[in-house]
Design a protein around this motif. Structure first.
Motif, PDB file in Angstrom:
ATOM      1  N   GLN A   1      35.243  38.796  47.711  1.00  0.00           N
ATOM      2  CA  GLN A   1      36.113  37.792  48.330  1.00  0.00           C
ATOM      3  C   GLN A   1      35.357  36.911  49.327  1.00  0.00           C
ATOM      4  OE1 GLN A   1      39.516  39.889  49.922  1.00  0.00           O
ATOM      5  NE2 GLN A   1      40.201  40.485  47.896  1.00  0.00           N
ATOM      6  N   HIS A   2      34.038  37.020  49.363  1.00  0.00           N
ATOM      7  CA  HIS A   2      33.233  36.254  50.326  1.00  0.00           C
ATOM      8  C   HIS A   2      33.766  36.455  51.751  1.00  0.00           C
ATOM      9  CE1 HIS A   2      32.135  33.236  46.911  1.00  0.00           C
ATOM     10  NE2 HIS A   2      31.256  34.220  46.966  1.00  0.00           N
ATOM     11  N   ASP A   3      34.103  37.677  52.091  1.00  0.00           N
ATOM     12  CA  ASP A   3      34.711  37.985  53.389  1.00  0.00           C
ATOM     13  C   ASP A   3      33.629  38.380  54.394  1.00  0.00           C
ATOM     14  OD1 ASP A   3      36.195  38.885  55.551  1.00  0.00           O
ATOM     15  OD2 ASP A   3      37.578  40.070  54.329  1.00  0.00           O
TER      16      ASP A   3
ATOM     17  N   PRO B   1      32.130  35.369  42.311  1.00  0.00           N
ATOM     18  CA  PRO B   1      31.706  36.436  43.214  1.00  0.00           C
ATOM     19  C   PRO B   1      31.950  37.843  42.675  1.00  0.00           C
ATOM     20  CG  PRO B   1      33.585  35.236  44.121  1.00  0.00           C
ATOM     21  CD  PRO B   1      33.137  34.498  42.897  1.00  0.00           C
ATOM     22  N   ALA B   2      33.121  38.112  42.124  1.00  0.00           N
ATOM     23  CA  ALA B   2      33.407  39.471  41.631  1.00  0.00           C
ATOM     24  C   ALA B   2      32.487  39.833  40.467  1.00  0.00           C
ATOM     25  CB  ALA B   2      34.866  39.588  41.218  1.00  0.00           C
ATOM     26  N   GLY B   3      32.294  38.893  39.549  1.00  0.00           N
ATOM     27  CA  GLY B   3      31.401  39.148  38.422  1.00  0.00           C
ATOM     28  C   GLY B   3      29.966  39.356  38.856  1.00  0.00           C
ATOM     29  N   THR B   4      29.530  38.591  39.842  1.00  0.00           N
ATOM     30  CA  THR B   4      28.164  38.728  40.349  1.00  0.00           C
ATOM     31  C   THR B   4      27.971  40.069  41.034  1.00  0.00           C
ATOM     32  OG1 THR B   4      28.030  36.336  40.637  1.00  0.00           O
ATOM     33  CG2 THR B   4      26.382  37.663  41.791  1.00  0.00           C
TER      34      THR B   4
ATOM     35  N   THR C   1      29.653  42.858  40.479  1.00  0.00           N
ATOM     36  CA  THR C   1      29.660  43.896  39.438  1.00  0.00           C
ATOM     37  C   THR C   1      28.327  43.934  38.702  1.00  0.00           C
ATOM     38  OG1 THR C   1      32.050  43.695  39.169  1.00  0.00           O
ATOM     39  CG2 THR C   1      30.831  44.680  37.338  1.00  0.00           C
ATOM     40  N   TRP C   2      27.835  42.770  38.299  1.00  0.00           N
ATOM     41  CA  TRP C   2      26.545  42.687  37.590  1.00  0.00           C
ATOM     42  C   TRP C   2      25.410  43.181  38.474  1.00  0.00           C
ATOM     43  CZ3 TRP C   2      22.374  39.771  39.218  1.00  0.00           C
ATOM     44  CH2 TRP C   2      21.279  39.783  38.373  1.00  0.00           C
ATOM     45  N   TRP C   3      25.358  42.696  39.723  1.00  0.00           N
ATOM     46  CA  TRP C   3      24.263  43.049  40.621  1.00  0.00           C
ATOM     47  C   TRP C   3      24.246  44.548  40.889  1.00  0.00           C
ATOM     48  CZ3 TRP C   3      23.180  45.368  45.210  1.00  0.00           C
ATOM     49  CH2 TRP C   3      21.928  45.092  45.778  1.00  0.00           C
ATOM     50  N   GLU C   4      25.420  45.131  41.078  1.00  0.00           N
ATOM     51  CA  GLU C   4      25.486  46.567  41.340  1.00  0.00           C
ATOM     52  C   GLU C   4      24.960  47.364  40.149  1.00  0.00           C
ATOM     53  OE1 GLU C   4      28.622  49.836  43.134  1.00  0.00           O
ATOM     54  OE2 GLU C   4      29.417  48.020  42.203  1.00  0.00           O
ATOM     55  N   ALA C   5      25.301  46.929  38.944  1.00  0.00           N
ATOM     56  CA  ALA C   5      24.855  47.644  37.741  1.00  0.00           C
ATOM     57  C   ALA C   5      23.379  47.411  37.434  1.00  0.00           C
ATOM     58  CB  ALA C   5      25.706  47.203  36.546  1.00  0.00           C
ATOM     59  N   GLU C   6      22.906  46.184  37.660  1.00  0.00           N
ATOM     60  CA  GLU C   6      21.554  45.823  37.219  1.00  0.00           C
ATOM     61  C   GLU C   6      20.489  45.816  38.313  1.00  0.00           C
ATOM     62  OE1 GLU C   6      20.718  45.324  34.034  1.00  0.00           O
ATOM     63  OE2 GLU C   6      22.801  45.762  33.483  1.00  0.00           O
ATOM     64  N   ARG C   7      20.876  45.535  39.551  1.00  0.00           N
ATOM     65  CA  ARG C   7      19.877  45.329  40.596  1.00  0.00           C
ATOM     66  C   ARG C   7      19.947  46.310  41.761  1.00  0.00           C
ATOM     67  NH1 ARG C   7      18.054  39.687  40.665  1.00  0.00           N
ATOM     68  NH2 ARG C   7      17.587  39.261  38.488  1.00  0.00           N
TER      69      ARG C   7
ATOM     70  N   LEU D   1      22.619  54.516  44.591  1.00  0.00           N
ATOM     71  CA  LEU D   1      23.249  53.497  45.423  1.00  0.00           C
ATOM     72  C   LEU D   1      24.410  52.817  44.714  1.00  0.00           C
ATOM     73  CD1 LEU D   1      20.060  51.856  46.964  1.00  0.00           C
ATOM     74  CD2 LEU D   1      21.701  53.319  48.126  1.00  0.00           C
ATOM     75  N   ARG D   2      25.574  52.826  45.351  1.00  0.00           N
ATOM     76  CA  ARG D   2      26.764  52.161  44.830  1.00  0.00           C
ATOM     77  C   ARG D   2      27.556  51.612  46.005  1.00  0.00           C
ATOM     78  NH1 ARG D   2      24.352  52.178  40.911  1.00  0.00           N
ATOM     79  NH2 ARG D   2      24.631  53.380  39.049  1.00  0.00           N
ATOM     80  N   PHE D   3      28.248  50.493  45.787  1.00  0.00           N
ATOM     81  CA  PHE D   3      29.149  49.955  46.797  1.00  0.00           C
ATOM     82  C   PHE D   3      30.415  50.796  46.853  1.00  0.00           C
ATOM     83  CE2 PHE D   3      27.104  45.770  45.568  1.00  0.00           C
ATOM     84  CZ  PHE D   3      26.406  45.617  46.755  1.00  0.00           C
ATOM     85  N   THR D   4      31.011  50.866  48.038  1.00  0.00           N
ATOM     86  CA  THR D   4      32.351  51.450  48.147  1.00  0.00           C
ATOM     87  C   THR D   4      33.343  50.394  47.660  1.00  0.00           C
ATOM     88  OG1 THR D   4      32.743  50.635  50.393  1.00  0.00           O
ATOM     89  CG2 THR D   4      31.669  52.810  50.178  1.00  0.00           C
ATOM     90  N   ASP D   5      34.576  50.799  47.431  1.00  0.00           N
ATOM     91  CA  ASP D   5      35.602  49.832  47.032  1.00  0.00           C
ATOM     92  C   ASP D   5      35.787  48.759  48.102  1.00  0.00           C
ATOM     93  OD1 ASP D   5      36.005  51.168  44.650  1.00  0.00           O
ATOM     94  OD2 ASP D   5      37.763  52.269  45.370  1.00  0.00           O
ATOM     95  N   GLU D   6      35.723  49.154  49.366  1.00  0.00           N
ATOM     96  CA  GLU D   6      35.875  48.209  50.479  1.00  0.00           C
ATOM     97  C   GLU D   6      34.724  47.191  50.498  1.00  0.00           C
ATOM     98  OE1 GLU D   6      36.512  48.389  55.321  1.00  0.00           O
ATOM     99  OE2 GLU D   6      35.567  50.073  54.319  1.00  0.00           O
ATOM    100  N   GLU D   7      33.501  47.661  50.301  1.00  0.00           N
ATOM    101  CA  GLU D   7      32.349  46.759  50.257  1.00  0.00           C
ATOM    102  C   GLU D   7      32.450  45.802  49.072  1.00  0.00           C
ATOM    103  OE1 GLU D   7      28.944  49.704  52.135  1.00  0.00           O
ATOM    104  OE2 GLU D   7      29.459  49.869  50.014  1.00  0.00           O
ATOM    105  N   ARG D   8      32.802  46.348  47.928  1.00  0.00           N
ATOM    106  CA  ARG D   8      32.934  45.532  46.712  1.00  0.00           C
ATOM    107  C   ARG D   8      33.994  44.449  46.906  1.00  0.00           C
ATOM    108  NH1 ARG D   8      33.645  49.654  43.796  1.00  0.00           N
ATOM    109  NH2 ARG D   8      31.468  50.176  43.512  1.00  0.00           N
ATOM    110  N   ARG D   9      35.124  44.806  47.536  1.00  0.00           N
ATOM    111  CA  ARG D   9      36.181  43.849  47.797  1.00  0.00           C
ATOM    112  C   ARG D   9      35.705  42.744  48.735  1.00  0.00           C
ATOM    113  NH1 ARG D   9      38.629  41.918  51.542  1.00  0.00           N
ATOM    114  NH2 ARG D   9      37.901  43.425  53.030  1.00  0.00           N
ATOM    115  N   ALA D  10      35.056  43.119  49.841  1.00  0.00           N
ATOM    116  CA  ALA D  10      34.587  42.126  50.815  1.00  0.00           C
ATOM    117  C   ALA D  10      33.557  41.184  50.189  1.00  0.00           C
ATOM    118  CB  ALA D  10      34.001  42.816  52.038  1.00  0.00           C
ATOM    119  N   LEU D  11      32.639  41.733  49.416  1.00  0.00           N
ATOM    120  CA  LEU D  11      31.643  40.887  48.739  1.00  0.00           C
ATOM    121  C   LEU D  11      32.312  39.982  47.708  1.00  0.00           C
ATOM    122  CD1 LEU D  11      28.778  43.490  48.252  1.00  0.00           C
ATOM    123  CD2 LEU D  11      28.667  41.421  49.679  1.00  0.00           C
TER     124      LEU D  11
END
Length: 120
Positions: free
Chosen positions: A66-68, A27-30, A32-38, A54-64
Motif C-alpha cells: 500500500q506504499h504506507d 506494488p502488491a505484485g512487486t 510478491t515477486w520480490w519476496e519469492a525471487e529476491r 526470510l519472509r515478510f509478515t502479513d503486516e509488512e507485506r500490507r504496508a509495502l
C-alpha cells in the motif's frame, strides 16, 4: 518481523529504475515477486549464495503493498530508505516544489521522540 528484510527491499528496489517503476505501478505484485525471487539473495554476493528463511509478515507485506511509509517507519524501516524511494516514485506527481517531501513529513508529524528503533 524483519527490519533487515524491509530495508533490503527498499534499498534494492530504489537502486533499480525498472523496479522503481514496477513498484510504483504494481506494488502488491512487486512485493510478491520480490519476496519469492529476491528476498533470499544475499546483498553484495554474486556467487549464487542464498538464504531461504526470510519472509515478510502479513503486516509488512500490507504496508509495502500500500506504499504506507508511515507504517513502515513505525515497524522500523529506515526513513532515509523510504524517503529516497518515495522521491523516485512520487516526486514527479507533486504540484509544488518539495510537495512530495512536505506531504511525507506531514504524514509522519504525529511521531514523537523517541522514534521507533531503526537498527537492524
Amino acid at each position: 518481523m524483519s527490519k533487515y528484510l524491509l530495508n533490503k527491499f527498499l534499498f534494492t528496489v530504489d537502486r533499480d529504475p525498472e523496479l522503481v517503476e514496477r513498484y510504483r505501478e504494481d506494488p502488491a505484485g512487486t512485493v510478491t515477486w520480490w519476496e519469492a525471487e529476491r528476498a533470499g539473495q544475499i546483498l553484495n554476493c554474486h556467487s549464487g549464495e542464498a538464504s531461504t528463511w526470510l519472509r515478510f509478515t502479513d503486516e509488512e507485506r500490507r504496508a509495502l503493498s500500500q506504499h504506507d511509509h508511515v507504517a513502515l517507519f513505525e515497524m522500523g524501516a529506515h526513513p532515509f530508505l523510504t524517503l529516497t524511494l518515495w522521491i523516485a516514485m512520487f516526486e514527479r506527481d507533486a504540484t509544488e516544489p518539495l510537495g512530495m517531501q512536505l506531504d511525507y513529513a506531514r504524514e509522519l508529524a504525529h511521531v514523537t521522540l523517541p522514534y521507533p528503533d531503526i537498527t537492524t
